[in-house]
Write a protein that holds these residues in place. Sequence first.
Motif, PDB file in Angstrom:
ATOM      1  N   PRO A  85       0.790  -1.234   0.000  1.00 14.70           N
ATOM      2  CA  PRO A  85       0.000   0.000   0.000  1.00 14.70           C
ATOM      3  C   PRO A  85       0.823   1.286   0.000  1.00 14.70           C
ATOM      4  N   THR A  87       3.898   1.510  -1.141  1.00 14.88           N
ATOM      5  CA  THR A  87       5.029   1.356  -2.050  1.00 14.88           C
ATOM      6  C   THR A  87       5.400   2.677  -2.699  1.00 14.88           C
ATOM      7  N   GLY A  88       4.366   3.395  -3.152  1.00 15.00           N
ATOM      8  CA  GLY A  88       4.591   4.634  -3.878  1.00 15.00           C
ATOM      9  C   GLY A  88       5.359   5.643  -3.059  1.00 15.00           C
ATOM     10  N   ASN A  89       5.189   5.583  -1.750  1.00 14.17           N
ATOM     11  CA  ASN A  89       5.839   6.567  -0.903  1.00 14.17           C
ATOM     12  C   ASN A  89       7.358   6.468  -0.990  1.00 14.17           C
ATOM     13  N   LEU A  90       7.856   5.276  -1.255  1.00 13.26           N
ATOM     14  CA  LEU A  90       9.318   5.111  -1.392  1.00 13.26           C
ATOM     15  C   LEU A  90       9.831   5.833  -2.629  1.00 13.26           C
ATOM     16  N   LEU A  91       8.925   6.144  -3.540  1.00 16.85           N
ATOM     17  CA  LEU A  91       9.348   6.836  -4.760  1.00 16.85           C
ATOM     18  C   LEU A  91       9.142   8.349  -4.669  1.00 16.85           C
ATOM     19  N   LEU A  92       8.743   8.828  -3.494  1.00 12.29           N
ATOM     20  CA  LEU A  92       8.673  10.288  -3.342  1.00 12.29           C
ATOM     21  C   LEU A  92      10.083  10.846  -3.514  1.00 12.29           C
ATOM     22  N   PRO A  93      10.215  11.954  -4.234  1.00 17.52           N
ATOM     23  CA  PRO A  93      11.567  12.477  -4.484  1.00 17.52           C
ATOM     24  C   PRO A  93      12.199  13.104  -3.244  1.00 17.52           C
TER      25      PRO A  93
END
Lengths: 247, 282
Positions: A85, A87-93
């Motif tokens: 859920p 996962t996307g947060n790890l791709l925050l710049p």
Amino acid sequence: MNDMFSLKRFGLLFREQTSKNLKIFLMGSVLVFAVLFAVDLISLIGTKSQTLKFDFRIGYYSVFIFPAAILLSSSWFTFLSKKAPETGNLLLPVSAFERILVSFIINVIIFSIIYFGIVLSVELILFQDFTILHYLTHFFKYRTFYSALFFIQSIFLIGSLIFKKAAIIKTGFSLFLFYVFIQLIYTLLMNLVFKDIPNLKYGDVIFGGNSQIGNPVYIKAIFHYLVYLGFPLIWISSYFKIKEKQV
Amino acid sequence: MIEINELAFSYKKKKPLFNHLNLQLPSGRIHGLLGKNGAGKTTLLKLISGLLFPNNGNIKTLGFDPSKRKPGMLQDIYFLFEEFTLPDFSIQKFKDVYEGFYPNFIENQFNEYLNEFEIHDNEKLNSLSYGQKKKVLISFGLATNTKLLIMDEPTNGLDIPSKSQFRKIMAGAIDDNKCVIISTHQVRDLDNLIDSITILDQQDVILSEPIENITAKLCFKALSHNEKEENILFSESSLKGNWIVVENFHNEESKLDIEMLFNATFANKSRIQNLFKNKNTR
């Protein structure tokens, strides 16, 4: 572009984390306040007195700060341990350093302020007593206590990075098993040190604590250094763990 | 834009998912990533974005090593996941909180896309259906104007009108500096949208070609029951006759049927691979 630290990114991440976890933090704070207030009130009614001994109050405030730290930091721990859920947060710049810094400020500094705020409110409402402020203003005098708190909190941080599901429960259980194991080893060692006291049993000596027969000074020193160094070491290692995190 | 060389990756030691995988995905195109279940489509997308790290080989995403997850790279990547949870924000607050992370974010674009999808920005994200949430994320992802936009099953959960809106929006969103990768099983949703197709199977890429190369080499057409054709790579019967895929010996013009291509590739893997390997010899 500075890939390690940027004030703008730090600010954005801080805002993102606080906005996202505000509800949990507020609800957790209300719960902590309710529990502390209830314990004091029930104790007052039970003892049928006007006030409770300060030592009693400070004792359980000190004990309760540990679960409160875990509770109020749980959203951060959950983020670190969750798989899909978030996962996307790890791709925050943002950089791993910025993540750790934001997490540290929220979970260590802001948490401490909130907890003391809650305790102070309970003290003022029930006892009109400001003595608790002494513990806040004499941080270094009580450094071992604070270090132990942050050490345990940081163990949960690293647990969240290791366990993918139910990280808080698993970390708590592992911590308990680890302590039992250390205590066992310690009892065996003390049996060798105190040869004149036959058959020390489990619990006769307590690692890092006081017991009836006492502890050698160097063991206490080891315990203290473990706690002082463990806290920053775990935070540093969690920085590398976040960098290596894969989902 | 994306260069993958000799990539090896496995979740379990004895079961490699990719082995010696090579792939180039240039910018200015919408790439369709296809494959059977478990072929590793999502894994490849995660490797490209830096959520997973290769066991061997190397990946260059926008010139960066994705496993370092440097903010300079991440601010130019937006990944729309198939599964997601969203914070308890209104759409407006979601935009306010996250837009700053992406320097090329354009608010007007975001609002236009939301309008296109008929979503109001004062709504709470958690009160929206899965499909509506996806529309918000698609709108946000496109408005970030990142150089790389990765979409894993973007049309899952979208209703029929929304799928055509999606195609329309996507077609207008691509430019020479952007690279869009769409992984999906719903190949019909990609009709007239994608510019190149990559098919994964058994640890490797079995086809990765621009549409114009595919239609130059292969012909997709219908045959009546009494017509005959040689060198059929794949055929599928229908009431009117047979839909077939054949080698395009006579340089016929035809419209790509992604589903037929997919089936033809799996039915005649080595023939298809040889056909495209030899593309410069004809």
